[in-house]
Design an enzyme around this catalytic site. Structure first.
Site, PDB file in Angstrom:
ATOM      1  N   HIS A  67     -38.177 -18.492   8.199  1.00  0.00           N
ATOM      2  CA  HIS A  67     -38.196 -19.862   8.494  1.00  0.00           C
ATOM      3  C   HIS A  67     -36.805 -20.695   8.335  1.00  0.00           C
ATOM      4  CE1 HIS A  67     -42.469 -19.074   8.413  1.00  0.00           C
ATOM      5  NE2 HIS A  67     -42.543 -20.469   8.668  1.00  0.00           N
ATOM      6  N   HIS A 112     -42.687 -24.034  16.904  1.00  0.00           N
ATOM      7  CA  HIS A 112     -42.519 -23.584  15.542  1.00  0.00           C
ATOM      8  C   HIS A 112     -42.674 -21.929  15.330  1.00  0.00           C
ATOM      9  CE1 HIS A 112     -42.345 -23.517  10.906  1.00  0.00           C
ATOM     10  NE2 HIS A 112     -43.743 -22.709  11.070  1.00  0.00           N
ATOM     11  N   ASN A 125     -42.051 -17.961   3.699  1.00  0.00           N
ATOM     12  CA  ASN A 125     -40.961 -18.642   4.402  1.00  0.00           C
ATOM     13  C   ASN A 125     -40.126 -17.678   5.328  1.00  0.00           C
ATOM     14  OD1 ASN A 125     -41.714 -21.228   3.811  1.00  0.00           O
ATOM     15  ND2 ASN A 125     -40.743 -21.053   1.952  1.00  0.00           N
ATOM     16  N   LYS A 171     -50.161 -26.944   1.229  1.00  0.00           N
ATOM     17  CA  LYS A 171     -48.895 -27.978   1.727  1.00  0.00           C
ATOM     18  C   LYS A 171     -49.262 -28.840   2.666  1.00  0.00           C
ATOM     19  CE  LYS A 171     -45.009 -24.812   0.732  1.00  0.00           C
ATOM     20  NZ  LYS A 171     -43.825 -23.751   1.437  1.00  0.00           N
ATOM     21  N   HIS A 215     -36.379 -22.866  11.149  1.00  0.00           N
ATOM     22  CA  HIS A 215     -36.270 -24.170  11.106  1.00  0.00           C
ATOM     23  C   HIS A 215     -34.930 -24.849  11.825  1.00  0.00           C
ATOM     24  CE1 HIS A 215     -39.328 -24.947   7.697  1.00  0.00           C
ATOM     25  NE2 HIS A 215     -39.965 -24.799   9.008  1.00  0.00           N
ATOM     26  N   GLU A 258     -44.850 -23.132  -5.248  1.00  0.00           N
ATOM     27  CA  GLU A 258     -43.619 -22.505  -4.778  1.00  0.00           C
ATOM     28  C   GLU A 258     -42.495 -22.510  -5.823  1.00  0.00           C
ATOM     29  OE1 GLU A 258     -43.028 -22.790  -0.480  1.00  0.00           O
ATOM     30  OE2 GLU A 258     -40.908 -22.794  -0.895  1.00  0.00           O
ATOM     31  N   LYS A 264     -52.481 -14.649   2.253  1.00  0.00           N
ATOM     32  CA  LYS A 264     -51.810 -16.138   1.897  1.00  0.00           C
ATOM     33  C   LYS A 264     -52.333 -16.479   0.543  1.00  0.00           C
ATOM     34  CE  LYS A 264     -50.099 -20.671   3.048  1.00  0.00           C
ATOM     35  NZ  LYS A 264     -49.730 -21.463   3.905  1.00  0.00           N
ATOM     36  N   GLU A 310     -46.982 -15.784  12.948  1.00  0.00           N
ATOM     37  CA  GLU A 310     -46.962 -15.937  11.473  1.00  0.00           C
ATOM     38  C   GLU A 310     -47.969 -14.690  11.074  1.00  0.00           C
ATOM     39  OE1 GLU A 310     -45.915 -18.197   9.352  1.00  0.00           O
ATOM     40  OE2 GLU A 310     -45.351 -20.026  10.627  1.00  0.00           O
ATOM     41  N   ARG A 321     -44.026 -17.725  -3.574  1.00  0.00           N
ATOM     42  CA  ARG A 321     -44.555 -18.224  -2.510  1.00  0.00           C
ATOM     43  C   ARG A 321     -43.405 -18.468  -1.468  1.00  0.00           C
ATOM     44  NH1 ARG A 321     -48.881 -23.364  -1.667  1.00  0.00           N
ATOM     45  NH2 ARG A 321     -48.882 -23.097   0.820  1.00  0.00           N
ATOM     46  N   ARG A 329     -55.217 -43.012  -4.350  1.00  0.00           N
ATOM     47  CA  ARG A 329     -55.020 -42.241  -5.259  1.00  0.00           C
ATOM     48  C   ARG A 329     -55.347 -40.677  -5.097  1.00  0.00           C
ATOM     49  NH1 ARG A 329     -54.448 -46.647  -8.823  1.00  0.00           N
ATOM     50  NH2 ARG A 329     -52.298 -47.725  -8.634  1.00  0.00           N
TER      51      ARG A 329
END
Ligand code: GLY
Length: 364
Positions: free
Chosen positions: A252, A268, A249, A146, A256, A241, A231, A188, A245, A124
């Site tokens: 992206h 990527h 992206n 993330k 993606h 997000e 960041k 990036e 946030r 957990r």
């Protein structure tokens, strides 16, 4: 890296706040020992990192651990599965790691995301640290919490927000990377200039030759710290997000889609670079930004050779269809991050699909 500049950036998230240490890993030995000492530690790495002899020095820095194990994953996006996450947890369970255990990601984005996800669910939730080995992970994926893995249906479809205890970035690791992998991280870095910091973009342009000199560790220490600071600022304002946030992206949504259509052969960073160029051109098409600004973004991407070929399966229709599956979308509308000018972007979800199709028809 034995000497040189050091920087520290704080990610301010209340009880989950942490520091990003940028500089020689040896210089952060006390911090690593403070976190690892007396705990069961598993270093999660991949075969490429292991081949660069980075595992042993990290294990030495964790020598105060009560137990120390190393899990070496296969490199590449294909390993980013739930089975890999379960494998990390099984390793910990088989070795009787308790709830005070620590996972350490000594890896790029894939290993870091898997390690963080496993840390989020093992017993957990246990602590983890990030020691990113790629430029992309240093400036992006290792920071901000993330974590997750892919499903056959798409990239990063399961995971959780789980902040690391600390991030340790040694820019000397960049020397171990192939040129293509370094270039991916540059996408990036350029992203940060476009979304949030015009001055950074101007600096990247003026110092574009230094961008290609990965032996200049002082230059990279400062640059990585500046990107992490941007960041950290965005993540502190919107950890999960729900708004701001999403600007991280930028590039992206198109990116993606292209990555997916290439069967993940397109890296990527390269996909994000193409995505940023397409998003900027779309911003010009819908009169959100001047063409001269979009041309400047393309010029910088060109200079660092981030101009990948279109995957053969990518047609305007297939790209649009893949964009419809993006996680950011709500109510069936494609959400895009479009620049208004270099240094400022806008989150939009009202661009008619026929305009996106026209743009793709012109550019692919
Ligand atoms: N890579 C985007 C984010 O961390 O939000």
């Amino acid at each position: 890296m034995k000497s040189g500049k050091k920087r520290r950036v704080r990610v301010r998230l209340g009880r989950n706040s942490y520091d990003i240490f940028i500089g020689a890993l040896d210089g952060a030995a006390d911090e690593i020992d403070r976190i690892a000492a007396g705990r069961d530690v598993a270093v999660i790495t991949d075969a490429n990192v292991a081949a660069c002899n980075l595992v042993e020095p990290v294990c030495e820095l964790c020598s105060g651990a009560s137990k120390l194990g190393v899990i070496t994953l296969r490199p590449g996006e294909k390993v980013k599965t739930f089975e890999a996450v379960a494998g990390i947890c099984s390793f910990a369970a088989a070795n009787n790691f308790d709830r005070h255990a620590l996972f350490a990601a000594l890896a790029g984005g894939v290993g870091g995301d898997l390690c963080g996800f496993a840390a989020g669910i093992y017993k957990r939730g246990i602590d983890f640290i990030q020691i990113p080995t790629t430029l992309l992970a240093m400036v992006d994926s290792a920071v901000g919490g993330k974590t997750g893995c892919d499903l056959p249906e798409g990239k990063n479809l399961i995971g959780l927000f789980k902040q690391p205890k600390a991030v340790f970035i040694d820019p000397a690791f960049l020397k171990t990377l192939p040129a293509k992998e370094r270039r991916n991280g540059l996408a990036e870095i350029i992203k940060y200039g476009v979304i949030r910091d015009r001055e950074l973009f101007e600096r990247l342009w003026t110092q574009r030759r230094s961008l290609l000199n990965f032996n200049d560790l002082d230059f990279y220490t400062a640059l990585i710290a500046d990107c992490c600071a941007i960041k950290a600022d965005v993540v502190a304002a919107d950890e999960k997000e729900s708004g701001l946030r999403a600007i991280l992206n930028f590039g992206h949504t198109f990116g993606h889609a292209l990555e997916l259509l290439s069967g993940f052969k397109l890296p990527h960073g390269a996909a994000v670079a193409r995505g940023m160029s397409l998003a900027a051109k779309l911003a010009v098409k819908v009169k959100l930004m001047d063409k001269a600004e979009a041309d400047r973004i393309d010029a910088l991407l060109d200079f660092v050779k981030l101009t990948p070929k279109t995957p053969s399966a990518a047609t305007p229709e297939t790209v649009l269809d893949a964009m419809r599956g993006d996680k950011k979308n709500r109510g069936g509308r494609i959400t895009l991050i479009l620049p208004e000018k270099i240094g400022r972007v806008k989150i939009v979800d009202d661009i008619p699909e026929n305009i996106i199709l026209d743009l793709l028809g012109e550019q692919l």
